[in-house]
Write a protein that holds these residues in place. Structure first.
Motif, mmCIF file in Angstrom:
data_model
loop_
_atom_site.group_PDB
_atom_site.id
_atom_site.type_symbol
_atom_site.label_atom_id
_atom_site.label_comp_id
_atom_site.label_asym_id
_atom_site.label_seq_id
_atom_site.Cartn_x
_atom_site.Cartn_y
_atom_site.Cartn_z
ATOM 1 N N GLY A 1 0.809 -1.207 0.000
ATOM 2 C CA GLY A 1 0.000 0.000 0.000
ATOM 3 C C GLY A 1 0.841 1.254 0.000
ATOM 4 O O GLY A 1 2.078 1.199 -0.002
ATOM 5 N N SER B 1 2.803 4.601 1.047
ATOM 6 C CA SER B 1 3.679 4.944 2.175
ATOM 7 C C SER B 1 3.228 6.275 2.781
ATOM 8 O O SER B 1 3.996 7.245 2.840
ATOM 9 C CB SER B 1 5.134 5.040 1.697
ATOM 10 O OG SER B 1 5.236 5.923 0.582
ATOM 11 N N ASP B 2 1.968 6.307 3.200
ATOM 12 C CA ASP B 2 1.399 7.521 3.788
ATOM 13 C C ASP B 2 0.260 7.106 4.718
ATOM 14 O O ASP B 2 0.021 5.904 4.913
ATOM 15 C CB ASP B 2 0.939 8.494 2.695
ATOM 16 C CG ASP B 2 -0.183 7.960 1.808
ATOM 17 O OD1 ASP B 2 -0.949 7.091 2.262
ATOM 18 O OD2 ASP B 2 -0.308 8.421 0.670
ATOM 19 N N GLY C 1 -2.128 4.415 3.494
ATOM 20 C CA GLY C 1 -1.515 3.094 3.527
ATOM 21 C C GLY C 1 -1.529 2.503 4.922
ATOM 22 O O GLY C 1 -1.745 1.295 5.105
ATOM 23 N N ASP C 2 -1.315 3.351 5.929
ATOM 24 C CA ASP C 2 -1.347 2.892 7.318
ATOM 25 C C ASP C 2 -2.757 2.466 7.722
ATOM 26 O O ASP C 2 -2.942 1.419 8.371
ATOM 27 C CB ASP C 2 -0.876 4.008 8.262
ATOM 28 C CG ASP C 2 0.576 4.392 8.031
ATOM 29 O OD1 ASP C 2 1.329 3.585 7.458
ATOM 30 O OD2 ASP C 2 0.946 5.513 8.423
ATOM 31 N N TYR D 1 -3.575 -0.865 6.039
ATOM 32 C CA TYR D 1 -2.813 -1.977 6.635
ATOM 33 C C TYR D 1 -3.361 -2.329 8.015
ATOM 34 O O TYR D 1 -3.578 -3.505 8.325
ATOM 35 C CB TYR D 1 -1.331 -1.615 6.737
ATOM 36 C CG TYR D 1 -0.530 -2.671 7.469
ATOM 37 C CD1 TYR D 1 -0.217 -3.886 6.855
ATOM 38 C CD2 TYR D 1 -0.104 -2.469 8.786
ATOM 39 C CE1 TYR D 1 0.493 -4.869 7.531
ATOM 40 C CE2 TYR D 1 0.604 -3.442 9.465
ATOM 41 C CZ TYR D 1 0.902 -4.634 8.833
ATOM 42 O OH TYR D 1 1.608 -5.615 9.511
ATOM 43 N N ASN E 1 4.297 -6.247 4.541
ATOM 44 C CA ASN E 1 3.807 -4.873 4.683
ATOM 45 C C ASN E 1 4.658 -3.994 3.767
ATOM 46 O O ASN E 1 5.475 -3.204 4.207
ATOM 47 C CB ASN E 1 3.904 -4.411 6.133
ATOM 48 C CG ASN E 1 3.357 -3.004 6.337
ATOM 49 O OD1 ASN E 1 2.761 -2.411 5.437
ATOM 50 N ND2 ASN E 1 3.579 -2.454 7.521
ATOM 51 N N GLU E 2 4.472 -4.167 2.460
ATOM 52 C CA GLU E 2 5.239 -3.420 1.466
ATOM 53 C C GLU E 2 4.574 -2.079 1.175
ATOM 54 O O GLU E 2 3.350 -1.975 1.179
ATOM 55 C CB GLU E 2 5.361 -4.233 0.168
ATOM 56 C CG GLU E 2 6.152 -5.529 0.324
ATOM 57 C CD GLU E 2 7.587 -5.285 0.720
ATOM 58 O OE1 GLU E 2 8.203 -4.328 0.180
ATOM 59 O OE2 GLU E 2 8.106 -6.030 1.582
ATOM 60 N N ARG E 3 5.404 -1.063 0.892
ATOM 61 C CA ARG E 3 4.879 0.284 0.663
ATOM 62 C C ARG E 3 5.456 0.900 -0.609
ATOM 63 O O ARG E 3 6.557 0.541 -1.053
ATOM 64 C CB ARG E 3 5.213 1.187 1.854
ATOM 65 C CG ARG E 3 4.668 0.699 3.181
ATOM 66 C CD ARG E 3 3.151 0.546 3.157
ATOM 67 N NE ARG E 3 2.646 0.155 4.464
ATOM 68 C CZ ARG E 3 2.156 0.998 5.348
ATOM 69 N NH1 ARG E 3 2.097 2.294 5.073
ATOM 70 N NH2 ARG E 3 1.700 0.563 6.508
ATOM 71 N N TYR E 4 4.718 1.864 -1.174
ATOM 72 C CA TYR E 4 5.197 2.632 -2.325
ATOM 73 C C TYR E 4 4.574 4.022 -2.291
ATOM 74 O O TYR E 4 3.535 4.232 -1.660
ATOM 75 C CB TYR E 4 4.886 1.915 -3.642
ATOM 76 C CG TYR E 4 3.429 1.859 -4.046
ATOM 77 C CD1 TYR E 4 2.931 2.668 -5.078
ATOM 78 C CD2 TYR E 4 2.548 0.968 -3.434
ATOM 79 C CE1 TYR E 4 1.605 2.606 -5.465
ATOM 80 C CE2 TYR E 4 1.213 0.893 -3.819
ATOM 81 C CZ TYR E 4 0.750 1.716 -4.836
ATOM 82 O OH TYR E 4 -0.574 1.651 -5.221
ATOM 83 N N GLN F 1 8.965 -4.491 -4.564
ATOM 84 C CA GLN F 1 7.989 -4.855 -3.533
ATOM 85 C C GLN F 1 7.206 -6.101 -3.928
ATOM 86 O O GLN F 1 6.958 -6.986 -3.106
ATOM 87 C CB GLN F 1 7.023 -3.691 -3.295
ATOM 88 C CG GLN F 1 7.672 -2.433 -2.733
ATOM 89 C CD GLN F 1 8.060 -1.441 -3.817
ATOM 90 O OE1 GLN F 1 8.571 -1.833 -4.868
ATOM 91 N NE2 GLN F 1 7.790 -0.168 -3.574
#
Length: 381
Positions: free
Chosen positions: A160, A162-163, A166-167, A170, A187-190, A200
């Motif tokens: 999800g 990275s902001d 996304g949190d 998750y 728990n991959e982020r972009y 990822q």
């Protein structure tokens, strides 16, 4: 008439003018991503807000739109300008969670009611001036996890933004999955502006999950689906309510075929029973929207904005009985009357906003959908 009588008459007229409350427009500032990566959300949000009545309670409504260009720092500057320079009574926005959260600090300090069109919340003791129209993550993530259980999923990977969105996605998945006995293995982020998530996705493939959930929104939310399809992932893939629009389907193409998503009941409005009051409100919204924007143009983002409009149109007449627009007393009255909204039927749920909570909906606000032949289709439980 003597000069003395003329002066007395003039003074009397002046006194009456001062004693009579002056009419003032209800000023509503609207900060949205009208350009940049999140414009696929911001533009329909704007069109939904534009369905606001031109007059409420005998006072004219003035909408002031500003573009944050998908940048939370610009959203903050816009909110500050609208409050300090334009003297707005209410703020609507933003288009995404980072912008909504960032502006929330500004509106709470200034004492201005904020209607967030993206998921956003503060701790209950600090959450006095912001409401959020979408469903909270515990509701929609729980619905997705129930579908995972039906499919025998034991492990799920997550990728999800990275902001804060996304949190939220998750944490919603993790909480619901743990309760269901499903293990979250990545728990991959972009970033929203990224053009590749190959690294990822390779980590996800290596984890060998039964399913994947993508915590994205708008057109950037399609990127992981494309990468997963390119790597031949065959398990079920899930998406958040933030991608329920045509632009996501256009960008994702065949890579998003069979993706299971979640949205509000308007996504299956034609299949709701006639006894469900949400069906009538949804049909009314769709007609209003399509009369202006063309057949088939309606979308869930504009519908969330419309629900925000309905909320304000419910609260403002009561607030006007307490104070006039352009005053801090009116801002406070709007805030209080928004919290007094009860069982307001919208397109995506039945709303009421208790003190300390940003969100105003319950389980009636969620349905599952699936991409079939390039279109979102209602997925019965």
């Amino acid at each position: 008439m003597s000069i003395k009588k003329l002066l007395a008459s003039a003074c009397a007229v002046a006194f009456v003018a001062l004693a009579t409350p002056a009419h003032a427009d209800i000023k509503i500032g609207v900060v949205l991503a009208l350009t940049g990566p999140n414009a696929s959300l911001g533009i329909p949000y704007r069109k939904g807000v534009e369905l606001m009545a031109k007059e409420i309670g005998g006072e004219k409504v003035q909408l002031i739109f500003l573009d944050d260009a998908s940048d939370p720092s610009t959203a903050v500057k816009n909110a500050q300008k609208l409050i300090a320079d334009d003297k707005i009574d209410i703020l609507i926005g933003g288009s995404n969670t980072p912008a909504s959260q960032a502006m929330g600090n500004v509106t709470s300090q200034a004492g201005v009611q904020q209607v967030a069109l993206a998921p956003a919340a503060f701790p209950a003791d600090k959450n006095k001036w912001m409401i959020s129209m979408p469903q909270p993550a515990n509701l929609w993530a729980g619905a997705l996890v129930k579908d995972m259980q039906k499919r025998g999923v034991k492990t799920v990977a997550y990728i999800g933004f990275s902001d804060p969105w996304g949190d939220i996605a998750y944490n919603g998945l993790k909480d619901a999955a743990e309760k269901a006995g499903i293990k979250v293995v990545t728990n991959e982020r972009y970033a929203r502006a990224d053009t590749s998530v190959t690294g990822q996705v390779l980590k996800i493939i290596a984890a060998r999950p039964d399913a994947v959930m993508v915590g994205g929104s708008g057109t950037p939310g399609a990127l992981p689906h494309i990468a997963l399809a390119e790597r031949g992932f065959k398990g079920p893939v899930y998406a958040t309510p933030g991608v329920f629009n045509q632009d996501y389907l256009r960008v994702g193409g065949k890579a998003v075929e069979n993706v299971v998503g979640v949205t509000g009941p308007i996504g299956g409005a034609d299949q709701l029973p006639d006894t469900n009051p949400i069906k009538g409100v949804s049909k009314d919204f769709i007609k209003k929207y399509e009369d202006i924007n063309g057949k088939g143009s309606w979308n869930s983002f504009a519908a969330f904005a419309y629900d925000g409009v309905l909320t304000l149109q419910d609260a403002i007449p009561r607030a006007l009985k307490k104070a006039k627009p352009g005053t801090q007393e009116f801002r406070q009255a709007v805030r209080d009357e928004v919290r007094n909204v009860k069982n307001l039927v919208g397109t995506n749920g039945v709303y009421q906003f208790p003190d300390g909570s940003s969100y105003g909906v319950d389980e009636r606000s969620v349905i599952l959908v699936q991409v079939k032949d390039g279109q979102w289709k209602y997925l019965p439980n």
